[in-house]
Design a protein around this motif. Structure first.
Motif, short mmCIF file in Angstrom:
data_model
loop_
_atom_site.label_atom_id
_atom_site.label_comp_id
_atom_site.label_asym_id
_atom_site.label_seq_id
_atom_site.Cartn_x
_atom_site.Cartn_y
_atom_site.Cartn_z
N LEU A 59 -6.07 -2.19 -0.26
CA LEU A 59 -5.01 -3.12 0.14
C LEU A 59 -4.22 -3.67 -1.04
O LEU A 59 -3.11 -4.17 -0.86
CB LEU A 59 -5.61 -4.27 0.95
CG LEU A 59 -6.30 -3.85 2.26
CD1 LEU A 59 -6.81 -5.07 3.01
CD2 LEU A 59 -5.35 -3.03 3.13
N THR A 60 -4.78 -3.57 -2.24
CA THR A 60 -4.07 -4.02 -3.44
C THR A 60 -4.30 -3.01 -4.56
O THR A 60 -5.28 -2.25 -4.54
CB THR A 60 -4.56 -5.40 -3.92
OG1 THR A 60 -5.93 -5.28 -4.39
CG2 THR A 60 -4.50 -6.43 -2.80
N VAL A 61 -3.41 -3.03 -5.53
CA VAL A 61 -3.59 -2.13 -6.67
C VAL A 61 -4.81 -2.53 -7.49
O VAL A 61 -5.40 -1.69 -8.18
CB VAL A 61 -2.32 -2.09 -7.57
CG1 VAL A 61 -1.21 -1.32 -6.90
CG2 VAL A 61 -1.87 -3.47 -7.97
N GLU A 86 -3.64 8.14 6.06
CA GLU A 86 -2.40 8.09 6.84
C GLU A 86 -2.08 6.65 7.26
O GLU A 86 -0.94 6.22 7.18
CB GLU A 86 -2.53 8.97 8.08
CG GLU A 86 -2.44 10.47 7.80
CD GLU A 86 -1.01 10.93 7.60
OE1 GLU A 86 -0.13 10.54 8.38
OE2 GLU A 86 -0.77 11.69 6.63
N LYS A 87 -3.09 5.93 7.70
CA LYS A 87 -2.89 4.55 8.17
C LYS A 87 -2.92 3.59 6.99
O LYS A 87 -3.85 3.63 6.16
CB LYS A 87 -3.96 4.18 9.18
CG LYS A 87 -3.91 5.01 10.47
CD LYS A 87 -5.00 4.59 11.43
CE LYS A 87 -4.94 5.40 12.71
NZ LYS A 87 -6.01 5.01 13.67
N GLN A 88 -1.95 2.70 6.91
CA GLN A 88 -1.86 1.77 5.80
C GLN A 88 -3.11 0.90 5.67
O GLN A 88 -3.59 0.64 4.56
CB GLN A 88 -0.63 0.88 5.96
CG GLN A 88 0.69 1.65 5.91
CD GLN A 88 1.89 0.74 5.86
OE1 GLN A 88 1.95 -0.17 5.04
NE2 GLN A 88 2.86 0.98 6.74
N VAL A 123 0.82 -1.21 0.00
CA VAL A 123 0.00 0.00 0.00
C VAL A 123 0.86 1.27 0.00
O VAL A 123 0.33 2.36 -0.21
CB VAL A 123 -0.99 0.01 1.19
CG1 VAL A 123 -1.93 -1.18 1.11
CG2 VAL A 123 -0.27 0.04 2.52
N THR A 124 2.17 1.11 0.22
CA THR A 124 3.08 2.25 0.09
C THR A 124 3.06 2.77 -1.35
O THR A 124 3.01 3.97 -1.59
CB THR A 124 4.50 1.85 0.52
OG1 THR A 124 4.47 1.39 1.87
CG2 THR A 124 5.46 3.03 0.39
N ASP A 125 3.10 1.85 -2.29
CA ASP A 125 3.02 2.25 -3.70
C ASP A 125 1.63 2.76 -4.07
O ASP A 125 1.50 3.64 -4.93
CB ASP A 125 3.39 1.06 -4.61
CG ASP A 125 4.89 0.89 -4.76
OD1 ASP A 125 5.64 1.83 -4.47
OD2 ASP A 125 5.32 -0.21 -5.17
N ILE A 126 0.61 2.22 -3.43
CA ILE A 126 -0.75 2.70 -3.67
C ILE A 126 -0.86 4.17 -3.28
O ILE A 126 -1.48 4.98 -3.99
CB ILE A 126 -1.77 1.84 -2.90
CG1 ILE A 126 -1.86 0.45 -3.56
CG2 ILE A 126 -3.15 2.51 -2.85
CD1 ILE A 126 -2.72 -0.54 -2.82
N TYR A 127 -0.24 4.53 -2.19
CA TYR A 127 -0.21 5.94 -1.77
C TYR A 127 0.48 6.79 -2.84
O TYR A 127 0.00 7.87 -3.20
CB TYR A 127 0.52 6.07 -0.43
CG TYR A 127 0.46 7.47 0.16
CD1 TYR A 127 -0.44 7.77 1.18
CD2 TYR A 127 1.31 8.49 -0.30
CE1 TYR A 127 -0.50 9.05 1.73
CE2 TYR A 127 1.26 9.76 0.25
CZ TYR A 127 0.36 10.04 1.25
OH TYR A 127 0.30 11.31 1.79
N GLY A 128 1.61 6.31 -3.36
CA GLY A 128 2.34 7.04 -4.39
C GLY A 128 1.52 7.25 -5.65
O GLY A 128 1.56 8.34 -6.27
N ILE A 129 0.77 6.23 -6.05
CA ILE A 129 -0.11 6.36 -7.22
C ILE A 129 -1.16 7.44 -6.96
O ILE A 129 -1.38 8.33 -7.78
CB ILE A 129 -0.81 5.02 -7.54
CG1 ILE A 129 0.21 3.98 -8.00
CG2 ILE A 129 -1.89 5.22 -8.61
CD1 ILE A 129 -0.37 2.58 -8.15
#
Length: 223
Positions: free
Chosen positions: A210-212, A203-205, A167-173
């Motif tokens: 949870l998935t792209v 803010e909270k993962q 989900v770190t990458d989901i935030y970036g997207i």
């Protein structure tokens, strides 16, 4: 330039970027041979005791950041995107990141931002995500020694040196798409996309998608 790089360039002379890295680069090695319509391809890697040489596809396009700044625009290209175009960019990003997450071991891009996304076609929208070789292997509950990401687009866990996840990458997207949305003057009245992005920017993962695939399904509704 060593013999390996010369051979690769002779075969694909017009499409090669050669990167020389001081450290061993296992991520680049794992990406060799991965072909995806929305990812810059890694053609080959060679390493010695001092450095690693990475031969990567040279993508012909303009970064999303460059487009918003009006740099290098082709005839008929606007310096903003409609909500439907932003959703389409997001869908293609999700597909690109899904390919990274499905590697064995999985790869986190870790630095998704407008500068790392090249628009190769406007009609229809086509993008390529670059600098995937600078990503990291995903290990659950691992604290990484080095910081990753760019201020304004990096997830809270990156800024606070907390364990990273998919989900770190989901935030970036989502941060990238929200940046495009804020820059779009014509989208101020109707923004169905905004609610989707705000969830992905939690803010909270555990409160994000949870998935792209989950994010992509929501973006499909905005297209």
């Amino acid at each position: 330039m060593n013999v390996f790089t010369q051979k690769v360039c002779l075969g694909k002379q017009e499409k090669i970027i050669v990167k020389i890295k001081e450290k061993e680069d296992m991520v680049s090695e794992s990406l060799v041979g991965l072909r995806h319509p929305f990812l810059a391809e890694i053609y080959g890697v060679e390493k010695n005791e001092d450095y690693t040489v990475v031969a990567e596809e040279m993508v012909s396009g303009i970064s999303l950041d460059g487009i918003l700044r009006g740099k290098g625009l082709l005839i008929g290209w606007k310096n903003e995107f409609s909500e439907k175009e932003i959703a389409e960019i997001g869908i293609q990003l999700c597909k690109a990141v899904e390919a990274l997450h499905n590697q064995n071991p999985p790869i986190l891009h870790g630095d998704i931002k407008p500068e790392n996304i090249l628009l190769t076609s406007r009609h229809p929208i086509r993008i390529k995500l670059i600098d995937c070789d600078d990503g990291i292997f995903f290990c659950p509950n691992t604290l990484y020694k080095h910081s990753y990401g760019t201020c304004g687009f990096a997830a809270p866990e990156q800024r606070r040196a907390h364990p990273l996840s998919f989900v770190t990458d989901i935030y970036g997207i989502a941060a990238t798409l929200y940046f495009l949305l804020l820059a779009a003057k014509s989208n101020r009245k109707k923004r169905a996309l905004e609610g989707v992005l705000k969830k992905a920017l939690s803010e909270k993962q555990e409160e994000r998608y949870l998935t792209v695939i989950e994010l992509m399904n929501e973006l499909e509704k905005c297209r």
